[in-house]
Scaffold this motif. Structure first.
Motif, PDB file in Angstrom:
ATOM      1  N   PHE A  20       0.839  -1.197   0.000  1.00 51.81           N
ATOM      2  CA  PHE A  20       0.000   0.000   0.000  1.00 51.81           C
ATOM      3  C   PHE A  20       0.874   1.247   0.000  1.00 51.81           C
ATOM      4  CE2 PHE A  20      -2.491  -3.232   2.230  1.00 51.81           C
ATOM      5  CZ  PHE A  20      -3.683  -3.178   1.544  1.00 51.81           C
ATOM      6  N   GLU A  21       0.353   2.286  -0.596  1.00 49.84           N
ATOM      7  CA  GLU A  21       0.970   3.614  -0.523  1.00 49.84           C
ATOM      8  C   GLU A  21      -0.100   4.560  -0.010  1.00 49.84           C
ATOM      9  OE1 GLU A  21       2.900   4.799  -4.130  1.00 49.84           O
ATOM     10  OE2 GLU A  21       3.834   2.845  -4.372  1.00 49.84           O
ATOM     11  N   GLY A  22      -0.296   4.553   1.294  1.00 49.72           N
ATOM     12  CA  GLY A  22      -1.328   5.380   1.905  1.00 49.72           C
ATOM     13  C   GLY A  22      -2.619   4.613   2.094  1.00 49.72           C
ATOM     14  N   SER A  23      -3.576   5.296   2.696  1.00 50.18           N
ATOM     15  CA  SER A  23      -4.836   4.662   3.069  1.00 50.18           C
ATOM     16  C   SER A  23      -5.917   4.747   1.996  1.00 50.18           C
ATOM     17  CB  SER A  23      -5.378   5.313   4.347  1.00 50.18           C
ATOM     18  OG  SER A  23      -4.508   5.067   5.420  1.00 50.18           O
ATOM     19  N   ALA A  24      -5.784   5.665   1.056  1.00 48.69           N
ATOM     20  CA  ALA A  24      -6.843   5.873   0.070  1.00 48.69           C
ATOM     21  C   ALA A  24      -7.128   4.592  -0.707  1.00 48.69           C
ATOM     22  CB  ALA A  24      -6.447   6.981  -0.897  1.00 48.69           C
ATOM     23  N   GLY A  25      -8.353   4.109  -0.594  1.00 47.89           N
ATOM     24  CA  GLY A  25      -8.783   2.921  -1.309  1.00 47.89           C
ATOM     25  C   GLY A  25      -8.219   1.613  -0.782  1.00 47.89           C
ATOM     26  N   ALA A  26      -7.539   1.641   0.350  1.00 49.09           N
ATOM     27  CA  ALA A  26      -6.855   0.451   0.854  1.00 49.09           C
ATOM     28  C   ALA A  26      -7.825  -0.680   1.206  1.00 49.09           C
ATOM     29  CB  ALA A  26      -6.005   0.804   2.074  1.00 49.09           C
ATOM     30  N   VAL A  27      -8.941  -0.365   1.799  1.00 49.77           N
ATOM     31  CA  VAL A  27      -9.872  -1.413   2.209  1.00 49.77           C
ATOM     32  C   VAL A  27     -10.459  -2.101   0.976  1.00 49.77           C
ATOM     33  CG1 VAL A  27     -12.014  -1.921   3.450  1.00 49.77           C
ATOM     34  CG2 VAL A  27     -10.366  -0.309   4.413  1.00 49.77           C
ATOM     35  N   GLN A  28     -10.893  -1.332   0.009  1.00 48.65           N
ATOM     36  CA  GLN A  28     -11.456  -1.920  -1.206  1.00 48.65           C
ATOM     37  C   GLN A  28     -10.409  -2.740  -1.954  1.00 48.65           C
ATOM     38  OE1 GLN A  28     -13.431   0.750  -3.884  1.00 48.65           O
ATOM     39  NE2 GLN A  28     -13.578  -0.788  -5.486  1.00 48.65           N
ATOM     40  N   ARG A  29      -9.208  -2.219  -2.076  1.00 46.93           N
ATOM     41  CA  ARG A  29      -8.130  -2.955  -2.746  1.00 46.93           C
ATOM     42  C   ARG A  29      -7.824  -4.259  -2.016  1.00 46.93           C
ATOM     43  NH1 ARG A  29      -2.951  -0.031  -3.103  1.00 46.93           N
ATOM     44  NH2 ARG A  29      -2.331  -1.892  -4.226  1.00 46.93           N
ATOM     45  N   SER A  30      -7.813  -4.217  -0.682  1.00 47.01           N
ATOM     46  CA  SER A  30      -7.502  -5.423   0.082  1.00 47.01           C
ATOM     47  C   SER A  30      -8.588  -6.482  -0.098  1.00 47.01           C
ATOM     48  CB  SER A  30      -7.296  -5.095   1.562  1.00 47.01           C
ATOM     49  OG  SER A  30      -8.494  -4.686   2.161  1.00 47.01           O
ATOM     50  N   PRO A  74       0.158   5.825  11.276  1.00 45.54           N
ATOM     51  CA  PRO A  74       0.560   6.889  10.356  1.00 45.54           C
ATOM     52  C   PRO A  74       0.841   6.313   8.973  1.00 45.54           C
ATOM     53  CG  PRO A  74       2.261   6.489  12.027  1.00 45.54           C
ATOM     54  CD  PRO A  74       1.099   5.617  12.357  1.00 45.54           C
ATOM     55  N   GLY A  75       0.192   6.875   7.970  1.00 47.56           N
ATOM     56  CA  GLY A  75       0.380   6.400   6.603  1.00 47.56           C
ATOM     57  C   GLY A  75      -0.460   5.192   6.238  1.00 47.56           C
ATOM     58  N   GLY A  76      -1.241   4.677   7.189  1.00 48.22           N
ATOM     59  CA  GLY A  76      -2.095   3.522   6.902  1.00 48.22           C
ATOM     60  C   GLY A  76      -1.311   2.230   6.835  1.00 48.22           C
ATOM     61  N   LEU A  89      -5.284 -20.529   6.487  1.00 53.15           N
ATOM     62  CA  LEU A  89      -4.975 -19.253   5.867  1.00 53.15           C
ATOM     63  C   LEU A  89      -4.525 -18.303   6.965  1.00 53.15           C
ATOM     64  CD1 LEU A  89      -5.040 -17.225   3.469  1.00 53.15           C
ATOM     65  CD2 LEU A  89      -7.429 -16.768   4.114  1.00 53.15           C
ATOM     66  N   ARG A  90      -3.363 -17.688   6.762  1.00 49.00           N
ATOM     67  CA  ARG A  90      -2.863 -16.669   7.689  1.00 49.00           C
ATOM     68  C   ARG A  90      -2.936 -15.340   6.957  1.00 49.00           C
ATOM     69  NH1 ARG A  90       0.763 -16.502  12.428  1.00 49.00           N
ATOM     70  NH2 ARG A  90       1.802 -14.480  12.462  1.00 49.00           N
ATOM     71  N   VAL A  91      -3.555 -14.357   7.591  1.00 54.21           N
ATOM     72  CA  VAL A  91      -3.675 -12.999   7.067  1.00 54.21           C
ATOM     73  C   VAL A  91      -2.812 -12.117   7.951  1.00 54.21           C
ATOM     74  CG1 VAL A  91      -5.254 -11.061   6.675  1.00 54.21           C
ATOM     75  CG2 VAL A  91      -6.039 -13.423   6.276  1.00 54.21           C
ATOM     76  N   GLU A  92      -1.965 -11.286   7.337  1.00 54.13           N
ATOM     77  CA  GLU A  92      -1.112 -10.363   8.086  1.00 54.13           C
ATOM     78  C   GLU A  92      -1.247  -8.971   7.498  1.00 54.13           C
ATOM     79  OE1 GLU A  92       2.469 -13.574   9.018  1.00 54.13           O
ATOM     80  OE2 GLU A  92       2.822 -11.971   7.569  1.00 54.13           O
ATOM     81  N   VAL A  93      -1.358  -7.985   8.366  1.00 56.50           N
ATOM     82  CA  VAL A  93      -1.351  -6.578   7.957  1.00 56.50           C
ATOM     83  C   VAL A  93      -0.230  -5.893   8.718  1.00 56.50           C
ATOM     84  CG1 VAL A  93      -2.628  -4.401   7.912  1.00 56.50           C
ATOM     85  CG2 VAL A  93      -3.813  -6.546   7.400  1.00 56.50           C
ATOM     86  N   VAL A  94       0.659  -5.254   7.976  1.00 59.71           N
ATOM     87  CA  VAL A  94       1.806  -4.552   8.547  1.00 59.71           C
ATOM     88  C   VAL A  94       1.552  -3.059   8.434  1.00 59.71           C
ATOM     89  CG1 VAL A  94       4.304  -4.183   8.366  1.00 59.71           C
ATOM     90  CG2 VAL A  94       3.335  -6.438   7.843  1.00 59.71           C
ATOM     91  N   ASP A  95       1.844  -2.316   9.522  1.00 59.09           N
ATOM     92  CA  ASP A  95       1.722  -0.858   9.480  1.00 59.09           C
ATOM     93  C   ASP A  95       2.863  -0.223  10.259  1.00 59.09           C
ATOM     94  OD1 ASP A  95       0.980  -0.419  12.287  1.00 59.09           O
ATOM     95  OD2 ASP A  95      -1.025  -1.119  11.777  1.00 59.09           O
ATOM     96  N   ALA A  96       2.908   1.104  10.285  1.00 60.16           N
ATOM     97  CA  ALA A  96       4.031   1.833  10.879  1.00 60.16           C
ATOM     98  C   ALA A  96       3.845   2.177  12.350  1.00 60.16           C
ATOM     99  CB  ALA A  96       4.290   3.122  10.089  1.00 60.16           C
ATOM    100  N   SER A  97       2.718   1.863  12.930  1.00 65.20           N
ATOM    101  CA  SER A  97       2.490   2.182  14.341  1.00 65.20           C
ATOM    102  C   SER A  97       3.051   1.081  15.236  1.00 65.20           C
ATOM    103  CB  SER A  97       1.003   2.338  14.630  1.00 65.20           C
ATOM    104  OG  SER A  97       0.792   2.481  16.024  1.00 65.20           O
ATOM    105  N   PRO A  98       3.845   1.448  16.238  1.00 66.30           N
ATOM    106  CA  PRO A  98       4.359   0.433  17.159  1.00 66.30           C
ATOM    107  C   PRO A  98       3.344   0.021  18.226  1.00 66.30           C
ATOM    108  CG  PRO A  98       5.202   2.568  17.771  1.00 66.30           C
ATOM    109  CD  PRO A  98       4.409   2.770  16.503  1.00 66.30           C
ATOM    110  N   VAL A  99       2.211   0.690  18.278  1.00 61.54           N
ATOM    111  CA  VAL A  99       1.201   0.411  19.302  1.00 61.54           C
ATOM    112  C   VAL A  99       0.448  -0.867  18.935  1.00 61.54           C
ATOM    113  CG1 VAL A  99      -0.850   1.266  20.493  1.00 61.54           C
ATOM    114  CG2 VAL A  99       0.949   2.868  19.785  1.00 61.54           C
TER     115      VAL A  99
END
Length: 159
Positions: A20-30, A74-76, A89-99
Protein backbone atom coordinates in the motif's frame (compact mmCIF):
# COMPACT_ATOMS: atom_id res chain seq x y z
CA UNK A 1 -10.58 -37.67 -8.74
CA UNK A 2 -12.53 -34.49 -8.25
CA UNK A 3 -12.76 -32.73 -11.67
CA UNK A 4 -13.11 -29.29 -10.06
CA UNK A 5 -9.58 -29.45 -8.70
CA UNK A 6 -10.88 -28.92 -5.18
CA UNK A 7 -9.61 -32.36 -4.22
CA UNK A 8 -6.02 -31.17 -4.20
CA UNK A 9 -4.51 -28.41 -2.12
CA UNK A 10 -4.72 -25.60 -4.66
CA UNK A 11 -1.56 -23.49 -4.62
CA UNK A 12 -0.68 -24.78 -1.15
CA UNK A 13 2.33 -23.02 0.29
CA UNK A 14 1.60 -19.80 -1.56
CA UNK A 15 2.03 -16.32 -0.08
CA UNK A 16 0.51 -13.29 -1.78
CA UNK A 17 1.47 -9.73 -0.93
CA UNK A 18 -0.23 -6.40 -1.56
CA UNK A 19 1.78 -3.24 -0.86
CA UNK A 20 0.00 0.00 0.00
CA UNK A 21 0.97 3.61 -0.52
CA UNK A 22 -1.33 5.38 1.90
CA UNK A 23 -4.84 4.66 3.07
CA UNK A 24 -6.84 5.87 0.07
CA UNK A 25 -8.78 2.92 -1.31
CA UNK A 26 -6.85 0.45 0.85
CA UNK A 27 -9.87 -1.41 2.21
CA UNK A 28 -11.46 -1.92 -1.21
CA UNK A 29 -8.13 -2.95 -2.75
CA UNK A 30 -7.50 -5.42 0.08
CA UNK A 31 -10.94 -7.02 -0.37
CA UNK A 32 -10.52 -7.34 -4.14
CA UNK A 33 -7.00 -8.76 -3.70
CA UNK A 34 -8.21 -11.23 -1.06
CA UNK A 35 -11.25 -12.28 -3.11
CA UNK A 36 -9.00 -13.03 -6.10
CA UNK A 37 -6.70 -15.13 -3.88
CA UNK A 38 -9.66 -17.05 -2.44
CA UNK A 39 -10.87 -17.78 -5.98
CA UNK A 40 -7.48 -19.13 -7.02
CA UNK A 41 -7.34 -21.28 -3.87
CA UNK A 42 -10.86 -22.67 -4.61
CA UNK A 43 -12.54 -21.13 -1.58
CA UNK A 44 -14.75 -19.30 -4.09
CA UNK A 45 -17.08 -19.90 -5.76
CA UNK A 46 -18.34 -21.77 -2.76
CA UNK A 47 -19.86 -25.25 -2.90
CA UNK A 48 -22.42 -24.44 -0.22
CA UNK A 49 -23.67 -21.72 2.11
CA UNK A 50 -21.25 -22.61 4.92
CA UNK A 51 -18.22 -22.38 2.65
CA UNK A 52 -19.48 -19.08 1.23
CA UNK A 53 -19.97 -17.72 4.76
CA UNK A 54 -16.42 -18.70 5.75
CA UNK A 55 -14.98 -16.97 2.69
CA UNK A 56 -17.05 -13.86 3.43
CA UNK A 57 -15.81 -13.98 7.04
CA UNK A 58 -12.23 -13.86 5.73
CA UNK A 59 -13.06 -10.81 3.58
CA UNK A 60 -14.70 -9.10 6.57
CA UNK A 61 -11.69 -9.78 8.81
CA UNK A 62 -9.26 -8.53 6.15
CA UNK A 63 -11.35 -5.36 5.94
CA UNK A 64 -11.27 -4.94 9.71
CA UNK A 65 -7.47 -5.29 9.99
CA UNK A 66 -6.84 -2.94 7.07
CA UNK A 67 -9.39 -0.42 8.39
CA UNK A 68 -7.68 -0.44 11.79
CA UNK A 69 -4.33 0.29 10.10
CA UNK A 70 -5.96 3.13 8.12
CA UNK A 71 -7.44 4.64 11.29
CA UNK A 72 -4.62 4.13 13.78
CA UNK A 73 -1.27 3.98 11.95
CA UNK A 74 0.56 6.89 10.36
CA UNK A 75 0.38 6.40 6.60
CA UNK A 76 -2.09 3.52 6.90
CA UNK A 77 -1.22 -0.07 6.14
CA UNK A 78 2.13 -0.92 4.55
CA UNK A 79 1.36 -4.42 3.35
CA UNK A 80 -1.25 -7.18 3.35
CA UNK A 81 0.00 -10.76 3.23
CA UNK A 82 -2.09 -13.87 2.65
CA UNK A 83 -0.36 -17.17 3.35
CA UNK A 84 -2.22 -20.33 2.34
CA UNK A 85 -0.68 -23.71 3.19
CA UNK A 86 -3.59 -25.94 2.17
CA UNK A 87 -4.79 -26.33 5.77
CA UNK A 88 -4.95 -22.81 7.16
CA UNK A 89 -4.97 -19.25 5.87
CA UNK A 90 -2.86 -16.67 7.69
CA UNK A 91 -3.67 -13.00 7.07
CA UNK A 92 -1.11 -10.36 8.09
CA UNK A 93 -1.35 -6.58 7.96
CA UNK A 94 1.81 -4.55 8.55
CA UNK A 95 1.72 -0.86 9.48
CA UNK A 96 4.03 1.83 10.88
CA UNK A 97 2.49 2.18 14.34
CA UNK A 98 4.36 0.43 17.16
CA UNK A 99 1.20 0.41 19.30
CA UNK A 100 -0.08 -3.15 19.53
CA UNK A 101 -3.84 -3.59 19.34
CA UNK A 102 -5.75 -4.88 22.30
CA UNK A 103 -9.22 -6.25 22.59
CA UNK A 104 -11.18 -3.54 24.37
CA UNK A 105 -14.20 -4.05 26.55
CA UNK A 106 -17.57 -4.38 24.90
CA UNK A 107 -18.28 -1.42 22.66
CA UNK A 108 -21.67 0.27 22.59
CA UNK A 109 -23.47 -1.61 19.78
CA UNK A 110 -25.43 1.53 18.87
CA UNK A 111 -22.24 3.50 18.08
CA UNK A 112 -19.89 3.04 15.16
CA UNK A 113 -16.33 1.95 15.82
CA UNK A 114 -14.69 -0.27 18.38
CA UNK A 115 -16.05 -3.53 16.99
CA UNK A 116 -13.33 -4.64 14.55
CA UNK A 117 -11.07 -6.68 16.80
CA UNK A 118 -14.07 -8.18 18.56
CA UNK A 119 -15.29 -9.44 15.16
CA UNK A 120 -11.82 -10.86 14.43
CA UNK A 121 -11.68 -12.44 17.89
CA UNK A 122 -14.98 -14.23 17.30
CA UNK A 123 -14.39 -15.35 13.71
CA UNK A 124 -10.68 -16.22 13.56
CA UNK A 125 -9.23 -19.46 14.90
CA UNK A 126 -6.45 -17.33 16.40
CA UNK A 127 -5.05 -13.81 16.10
CA UNK A 128 -2.32 -11.63 17.54
CA UNK A 129 0.20 -8.87 16.94
CA UNK A 130 3.94 -8.40 17.14
CA UNK A 131 6.44 -5.56 16.66
CA UNK A 132 7.73 -5.36 13.08
CA UNK A 133 10.42 -3.01 11.74
CA UNK A 134 9.43 -0.02 13.88
CA UNK A 135 5.73 -0.73 13.42
CA UNK A 136 3.65 -3.84 13.94
CA UNK A 137 2.24 -6.88 12.24
CA UNK A 138 -1.33 -7.90 13.10
CA UNK A 139 -2.25 -11.42 12.06
CA UNK A 140 -5.14 -13.85 12.11
CA UNK A 141 -5.58 -17.46 11.11
CA UNK A 142 -8.57 -19.43 9.88
CA UNK A 143 -8.93 -23.07 8.95
CA UNK A 144 -9.74 -24.22 5.45
CA UNK A 145 -13.42 -24.34 4.51
CA UNK A 146 -12.50 -27.09 2.04
CA UNK A 147 -11.66 -29.75 4.63
CA UNK A 148 -15.35 -30.47 5.16
CA UNK A 149 -15.63 -31.50 1.51
CA UNK A 150 -12.32 -33.12 0.71
CA UNK A 151 -10.38 -35.99 2.25
CA UNK A 152 -6.59 -36.03 2.19
CA UNK A 153 -6.56 -38.72 -0.52
CA UNK A 154 -8.15 -36.25 -2.95
CA UNK A 155 -11.58 -37.87 -3.27
CA UNK A 156 -14.67 -35.82 -2.76
CA UNK A 157 -16.64 -36.89 0.35
CA UNK A 158 -19.97 -36.03 -1.22
CA UNK A 159 -19.40 -37.79 -4.49
Amino acid sequence: MDPTGRGRAAAAGETRRLAFEGSAGAVQRSREFSRAALRSWHWLPADDEEQRARAEDVLLMVSELVTNACLHAPGGPRELRLDWDGVRLRVEVVDASPVLPRLAGAADPSRPGGHGLRVVDRLARDWGAAPDDGGKLVWLEVGSPLDRHVRLDGFNRRG
